[in-house]
Design a protein around this motif. Structure first.
Motif, PDB file in Angstrom:
ATOM      1  N   CYS A 780     -20.397  20.967  19.413  1.00  0.00           N
ATOM      2  CA  CYS A 780     -19.932  22.147  18.673  1.00  0.00           C
ATOM      3  C   CYS A 780     -18.861  22.893  19.456  1.00  0.00           C
ATOM      4  N   ALA A 781     -19.052  22.963  20.788  1.00  0.00           N
ATOM      5  CA  ALA A 781     -18.054  23.631  21.622  1.00  0.00           C
ATOM      6  C   ALA A 781     -16.717  22.904  21.544  1.00  0.00           C
ATOM      7  N   THR A 782     -16.739  21.576  21.549  1.00  0.00           N
ATOM      8  CA  THR A 782     -15.498  20.808  21.409  1.00  0.00           C
ATOM      9  C   THR A 782     -14.832  21.086  20.068  1.00  0.00           C
ATOM     10  N   GLY A 783     -15.641  21.132  18.989  1.00  0.00           N
ATOM     11  CA  GLY A 783     -15.082  21.396  17.668  1.00  0.00           C
ATOM     12  C   GLY A 783     -14.435  22.767  17.586  1.00  0.00           C
ATOM     13  N   GLU A 784     -15.094  23.788  18.148  1.00  0.00           N
ATOM     14  CA  GLU A 784     -14.506  25.120  18.117  1.00  0.00           C
ATOM     15  C   GLU A 784     -13.241  25.171  18.968  1.00  0.00           C
ATOM     16  N   ALA A 785     -13.237  24.447  20.091  1.00  0.00           N
ATOM     17  CA  ALA A 785     -12.049  24.409  20.948  1.00  0.00           C
ATOM     18  C   ALA A 785     -10.858  23.793  20.204  1.00  0.00           C
ATOM     19  N   ASP A 786     -11.104  22.797  19.350  1.00  0.00           N
ATOM     20  CA  ASP A 786     -10.011  22.204  18.572  1.00  0.00           C
ATOM     21  C   ASP A 786      -9.345  23.254  17.686  1.00  0.00           C
ATOM     22  N   VAL A 787     -10.161  24.144  17.097  1.00  0.00           N
ATOM     23  CA  VAL A 787      -9.597  25.194  16.244  1.00  0.00           C
ATOM     24  C   VAL A 787      -8.741  26.146  17.076  1.00  0.00           C
ATOM     25  N   LEU A 788      -9.259  26.532  18.259  1.00  0.00           N
ATOM     26  CA  LEU A 788      -8.507  27.437  19.129  1.00  0.00           C
ATOM     27  C   LEU A 788      -7.195  26.795  19.594  1.00  0.00           C
ATOM     28  N   LEU A 789      -7.239  25.493  19.867  1.00  0.00           N
ATOM     29  CA  LEU A 789      -6.039  24.783  20.297  1.00  0.00           C
ATOM     30  C   LEU A 789      -4.960  24.854  19.224  1.00  0.00           C
ATOM     31  N   GLY A 792      -3.108  28.084  19.047  1.00  0.00           N
ATOM     32  CA  GLY A 792      -2.270  28.428  20.200  1.00  0.00           C
ATOM     33  C   GLY A 792      -3.006  29.125  21.327  1.00  0.00           C
ATOM     34  N   GLU A 793      -4.350  29.242  21.238  1.00  0.00           N
ATOM     35  CA  GLU A 793      -5.122  29.900  22.303  1.00  0.00           C
ATOM     36  C   GLU A 793      -5.568  28.833  23.305  1.00  0.00           C
ATOM     37  N   PHE A 794      -4.581  28.361  24.095  1.00  0.00           N
ATOM     38  CA  PHE A 794      -4.803  27.200  24.948  1.00  0.00           C
ATOM     39  C   PHE A 794      -5.821  27.477  26.063  1.00  0.00           C
ATOM     40  N   GLN A 795      -5.805  28.673  26.637  1.00  0.00           N
ATOM     41  CA  GLN A 795      -6.723  28.957  27.741  1.00  0.00           C
ATOM     42  C   GLN A 795      -8.177  29.000  27.267  1.00  0.00           C
ATOM     43  N   ARG A 796      -8.400  29.673  26.110  1.00  0.00           N
ATOM     44  CA  ARG A 796      -9.768  29.719  25.576  1.00  0.00           C
ATOM     45  C   ARG A 796     -10.229  28.322  25.173  1.00  0.00           C
ATOM     46  N   ALA A 797      -9.316  27.541  24.607  1.00  0.00           N
ATOM     47  CA  ALA A 797      -9.669  26.173  24.238  1.00  0.00           C
ATOM     48  C   ALA A 797     -10.013  25.359  25.471  1.00  0.00           C
ATOM     49  N   ASP A 798      -9.212  25.511  26.548  1.00  0.00           N
ATOM     50  CA  ASP A 798      -9.467  24.757  27.772  1.00  0.00           C
ATOM     51  C   ASP A 798     -10.843  25.098  28.343  1.00  0.00           C
ATOM     52  N   ALA A 799     -11.204  26.384  28.308  1.00  0.00           N
ATOM     53  CA  ALA A 799     -12.516  26.797  28.838  1.00  0.00           C
ATOM     54  C   ALA A 799     -13.655  26.178  28.025  1.00  0.00           C
ATOM     55  N   LEU A 800     -13.500  26.148  26.700  1.00  0.00           N
ATOM     56  CA  LEU A 800     -14.549  25.555  25.866  1.00  0.00           C
ATOM     57  C   LEU A 800     -14.642  24.041  26.074  1.00  0.00           C
ATOM     58  N   ARG A 822     -10.583  14.242  25.913  1.00  0.00           N
ATOM     59  CA  ARG A 822      -9.421  14.227  25.033  1.00  0.00           C
ATOM     60  C   ARG A 822      -8.861  15.632  24.853  1.00  0.00           C
ATOM     61  N   GLY A 823      -9.741  16.627  24.673  1.00  0.00           N
ATOM     62  CA  GLY A 823      -9.285  18.003  24.533  1.00  0.00           C
ATOM     63  C   GLY A 823      -8.642  18.532  25.798  1.00  0.00           C
ATOM     64  N   LEU A 824      -9.217  18.196  26.943  1.00  0.00           N
ATOM     65  CA  LEU A 824      -8.638  18.659  28.209  1.00  0.00           C
ATOM     66  C   LEU A 824      -7.270  18.018  28.440  1.00  0.00           C
ATOM     67  N   ALA A 825      -7.100  16.779  27.998  1.00  0.00           N
ATOM     68  CA  ALA A 825      -5.782  16.148  28.115  1.00  0.00           C
ATOM     69  C   ALA A 825      -4.743  16.921  27.304  1.00  0.00           C
ATOM     70  N   LEU A 826      -5.135  17.380  26.144  1.00  0.00           N
ATOM     71  CA  LEU A 826      -4.207  18.135  25.299  1.00  0.00           C
ATOM     72  C   LEU A 826      -3.829  19.472  25.933  1.00  0.00           C
ATOM     73  N   THR A 827      -4.832  20.215  26.446  1.00  0.00           N
ATOM     74  CA  THR A 827      -4.523  21.516  27.048  1.00  0.00           C
ATOM     75  C   THR A 827      -3.686  21.339  28.312  1.00  0.00           C
ATOM     76  N   ALA A 828      -3.965  20.280  29.081  1.00  0.00           N
ATOM     77  CA  ALA A 828      -3.165  20.035  30.289  1.00  0.00           C
ATOM     78  C   ALA A 828      -1.711  19.723  29.912  1.00  0.00           C
TER      79      ALA A 828
END
Length: 896
Positions: A780-789, A792-800, A822-828
């Motif tokens: 669920c945390a990964t799914g919510e992070a995708d929405v934040l990504l 444009g809220e990259f820092q909050r997405a990276d934390a999730l 995969r999500g961390l690769a995107l934020t990086a």
């Protein structure tokens, strides 16, 4: 002809069943031999709101078309569908597309008309119109390009039809044209040119008053509907009709016959005419006034029956109510040259019992032998004596027999042996495959356009007022002529009935047959004759197979419903197909010969009707549950191959005592299996929910979401999961509810509904926490992070993403680790750290490899190659970014 767009869009060797690939096919065909850009195809498919996966999905549709066209190479360049930047081109030869043939014939016909070669013009224009099978480009949704093309083509068809009628009028065929023109005037009440042609035809046929009435009808329509008067040309025709203008009358092209020479008075006078021969016996029912369609079948039958050589036997089979007898009578009345008579013999008595062979021969003899002063001739009872008498009675000339409603070859074989030179039409439910020298015609339901025409012909003027309801009635009646006549006849005699009201009464599948009864015409009783002719085991199978999902089902589903061995199931299916109670469809003649089965819509209604009448509710629930487990077993096996480690409910419900064999399609070709069973899976979820089987409902819905996500099947994903969430709540299963809500959150993100996506993920996370399920909470945390990504809220997405990765590692959830990496690769990447991005992608690829998920492993490697090729370039300059396998985040630069 290989491609057809003048009617339903079709191609050979196989037309795709899904609508959107047919939209692609149609768009390429109407712009044949020209490049159609990918952007144009996307606009045609989705308009102004294409999905994220539009480019990928279009490539899938093109791939489907290429597979459907496989085996038909087109020279060294490969098949007809070619990729050519910026899109695709369909290479079509002039004789391969009905549109090109139509345009060629139309052009030649118009040229012949201009040259005053009206016979040739009529023939060529008629041939061009014969290519049409309904409205152009029908059977598919229309985008802007297809809509304008369909309108243009239908207008061309009307113009061509008017010119062909004009040529026929020049040839003096005005009497033959009146019926056709009246029907066209009814169909197009405001097309003034057609009404003008009708007025001319009526005037030339000596019906001056009818021509005047035709003018006033169209004038009334134009004034009432549009507030305008008829145009000048129609008024001129009226004036000429009223003035009895001789120039409006038809004059043959050739000169008038010469005056005969004076008679030779010394010659003897004309001989008295010989006495007329008595007409041959005609024992046929009257033809149906509203007989519609079947032109190909009539032509084929007439050719066979009038052939010079014997035997001439046409065996017509088909389900009850399909119009076998009507076709046979129409055919028998159409053919000529049978000096010994044309006779129909019913092969059942008034109670519906089959006649014996002796009774059948005797029935024919009573038609042939004239009654003497003492009444009908006394016939022998011995079959041999009866056939000898029949041979003697039919020596005088050619005979045409219609043997109606035969039940077996043995019933009619003695009769056929006695009249070897007769032309014979046999009708019956079952194909009489063992009948020697017979040509077989299996009669199917009418086409959609023919069915609508029959409804309009039978239902009266009120039926024509609602074309949409007429089309729906035709579909609900399964385009079966008997059902169509009953439905329309009821509307014609009930002043308060409307077509829309009839469509509503027919909408409920379980009560549909009760609405199809009119006097002694009862569709249900007609269908029951075939049902009662099979064995008790066959009747039981017929009833229970009605629970199979629409539109069709495979043999393993039948075996689950019947609870029988594979061999016994195959025998029962064969018996039902032979009795015309079940239809069979072969998926791919060139591949493994796999077949699927389906019901005619009214036979399925009968099956469910009889199921309610004969079987109890407990039996129905047990049968549905057994089929649901069979679907679940295969869906889980396919999902484990397609998206391994995704289904969280896989271990919560036992589905079968043993695994499926490697050769099963769900295991061997999981994506193909899901596509074949996609409609049935959603229908099965609905059936399980309706039966109150909550655990099965949740488990089956969960097993489908991997396929739905991979292929973008959004509406089925939503509908099945919403039912499953309701089932989970009814069962009090918080863990199942959380799993399904998390999946709905992913769906909402795919559809760019960020608020709903976050709501679903957070609600699911709370339920996972209550169930002490760390794996679910991490996902669920990964799914919510995708929405934040995406926002444009990259820092909050990276934390999730980091939180999700930590949880997944603690829980040992390899798939969760792959998704979080995969999500961390995107934020990086978005933060300008390409080295960290590549490290995260390597970890994602490693986790996917451990899972055996080739799709995610390929995605991670593909993404890494793009990062290396970009050499540190900022993502803002990229045309698009693949954020999940096949899911793209489009930048403004790439959106155009």
């Amino acid at each position: 002809m290989r491609f057809q767009v003048l009617g339903p869009v079709r191609m050979s060797p196989r037309t795709p069943t899904a609508a959107k690939p047919r939209v692609v096919l149609a768009t390429l065909l109407v712009k044949n031999n020209s490049v159609v850009s990918a952007h144009s195809l996307i606009d045609e498919l989705w308009g102004t709101t294409p999905p994220r996966t539009a480019s990928t999905t279009l490539q899938v549709y093109v791939s489907h078309l290429r597979k459907a066209l496989a085996g038909a190479e087109d020279g060294p360049g490969g098949g007809p569908l070619v990729t050519q930047p910026p899109g695709y081109v369909m290479r079509v030869a002039p004789d391969e597309l009905d549109l090109l043939v139509f345009e060629s014939l139309r052009s030649r016909g118009r040229a012949a008309f201009d040259e005053r070669d009206y016979a040739r013009a009529s023939r060529l224009l008629g041939q061009s119109l014969g290519l049409w099978r309904g409205p152009a480009l029908s059977g598919i949704p229309h985008g802007p390009s297809l809509q304008s093309t369909a309108i243009r083509l239908d207008e061309l068809r009307s113009e061509t039809l008017e010119q062909r009628i004009g040529a026929d009028l020049k040839l003096g065929r005005h009497r033959e044209l009146i019926g056709e023109l009246m029907a066209l005037a009814h169909e197009f009440p405001m097309r003034e040119s057609l009404h003008g042609l009708l007025m001319v035809a009526l005037y030339r046929a000596g019906r001056q008053s009818d021509a005047v009435q035709a003018y006033h009808r169209v004038r009334r329509t134009l004034v009432d509907e549009l507030g305008v008067e008829p145009d000048a040309s129609l008024k001129r025709i009226l004036a000429r009709v009223l003035a009895s203008d001789p120039a409006l009358a038809w004059r043959p092209a050739e000169s008038a016959p010469k005056t005969p020479a004076p008679a030779d008075r010394s010659a003897p006078g004309p001989a008295a005419p010989p006495p007329a021969d008595p007409p041959p016996p005609l024992w046929l029912p009257p033809p149906l006034a509203d007989f519609t369609g079947r032109a190909d079948e009539l032509a084929h039958g007439a050719q066979l029956l009038t052939a010079a050589s014997a035997p001439r036997i046409l065996a017509i089979s088909g389900r009850p109510g399909v119009g076998k007898t009507a076709l046979a009578v129409q055919l028998a009345r159409q053919v000529q040259g049978f000096a010994a008579g044309r006779i129909l013999v019913h092969l059942r008595d008034a109670a519906g019992r089959a006649l014996t062979a002796e009774a059948a021969v005797a029935a024919l003899l009573r038609r042939l032998l004239p009654a003497g002063p003492a009444g009908p001739a006394v016939l022998p009872s011995d079959l041999g004596e009866l056939t000898d008498l029949l041979q003697h009675a039919t020596r005088s000339g050619a005979l045409l027999l219609v043997l109606d409603d035969a039940v077996s070859e043995a019933q009619i074989r003695p009769l056929l042996t006695a009249v070897p030179d007769a032309a014979v039409v046999v009708t019956g439910h079952r194909p009489l495959a063992a009948l020697e020298h017979a040509r077989h015609l299996v009669l199917d339901a009418l086409g959609q356009q023919e069915a609508e025409s029959l409804l309009l012909a039978t239902g009266g003027p009120r039926m024509a007022q609602d074309p949409a309801a007429v089309a729906r009635i035709a579909r609900l009646c399964g385009r079966l002529p008997l059902a169509l006549r009953v439905a329309a006849g009821g509307t014609a005699v009930q002043p308060h009935w409307t077509a829309a009201g009839l469509a509503r009464r027919l909408a409920d599948e379980r009560t549909r047959l009760s609405a199809l009864c009119l006097g002694d015409l009862d569709v249900r009783s007609s269908l029951l004759t075939a049902y009662h002719e099979v064995s008790e085991a066959g009747r039981r199978a017929f009833r229970r197979l009605g629970l199979a999902p629409l539109p069709d089902f495979p043999p393993w589903a039948a075996q689950s419903l019947l609870g029988t061995s594979p061999k016994a199931t195959e025998e029962l299916l064969y018996a039902l197909v032979r009795a015309q109670l079940l239809d069979v469809r072969q998926e791919s003649p060139a591949a493994d010969g796999a077949v699927r089965y389906t019901y005619h819509t009214l036979l399925r209604s009968l099956a469910l009707d009889m199921l309610d009448e004969v079987d109890g509710e407990d039996t129905v629930t047990e049968t549905v549950g057994r089929l649901g487990r069979a679907y679940l077993l295969r869906a889980r096996a396919a999902d484990a191959r397609l998206t391994p480690g995704r289904d969280r409910l896989a271990g919560m419900l036992e589905t079968a005592p043993a695994d499926l064999p490697e050769g099963d399609r769900a295991v061997a070709t999981p994506l193909r299996w899901f596509k074949e069973e996609s409609a049935g899976l959603l229908e099965m979820v609905r059936r399980l929910h309706r039966a109150g089987l909550w655990d099965l409902t949740c488990a089956l819905a969960s097993a489908t979401s991997g396929y739905y996500e991979a292929c973008g099947v959004w509406e089925d994903w939503r509908a099945g999961h919403e039912l499953a969430v309701d089932a989970a709540r009814r069962a009090g299963d918080a863990l199942a509810e959380a799993t399904l809500l998390r999946s709905l959150g992913d769906l909402a993100w795919q559809r760019r509904d960020a608020a709903r996506a976050v709501d679903c993920h957070r609600h699911a996370a709370r339920l996972f926490a209550l169930s002490d399920d760390g794996v679910g909470a991490a996902r669920c945390a990964t799914g919510e992070a995708d929405v934040l990504l995406e926002q444009g809220e990259f820092q909050r997405a990276d934390a999730l993403y980091r939180r999700a990765l930590d949880l997944a590692r603690v829980e040992g959830d390899t798939r969760g680790c792959a998704e979080a990496e995969r999500g961390l690769a995107l934020t990086a990447l978005l933060a300008g750290r390409p080295a960290d991005c590549l490290a995260a992608l390597a970890a994602c690829a490693s986790a996917a490899s451990a899972l055996g998920d080739a799709r995610w492993h390929g995605y991670a490697r593909r993404f890494a190659e793009h990062v290396r090729a970009a050499r540190g370039a900022a993502p803002a300059g990229w045309p698009h970014l693949e954020v999940r396998p096949g899911v793209w985040l489009m930048s403004e630069a790439g959106a155009g």
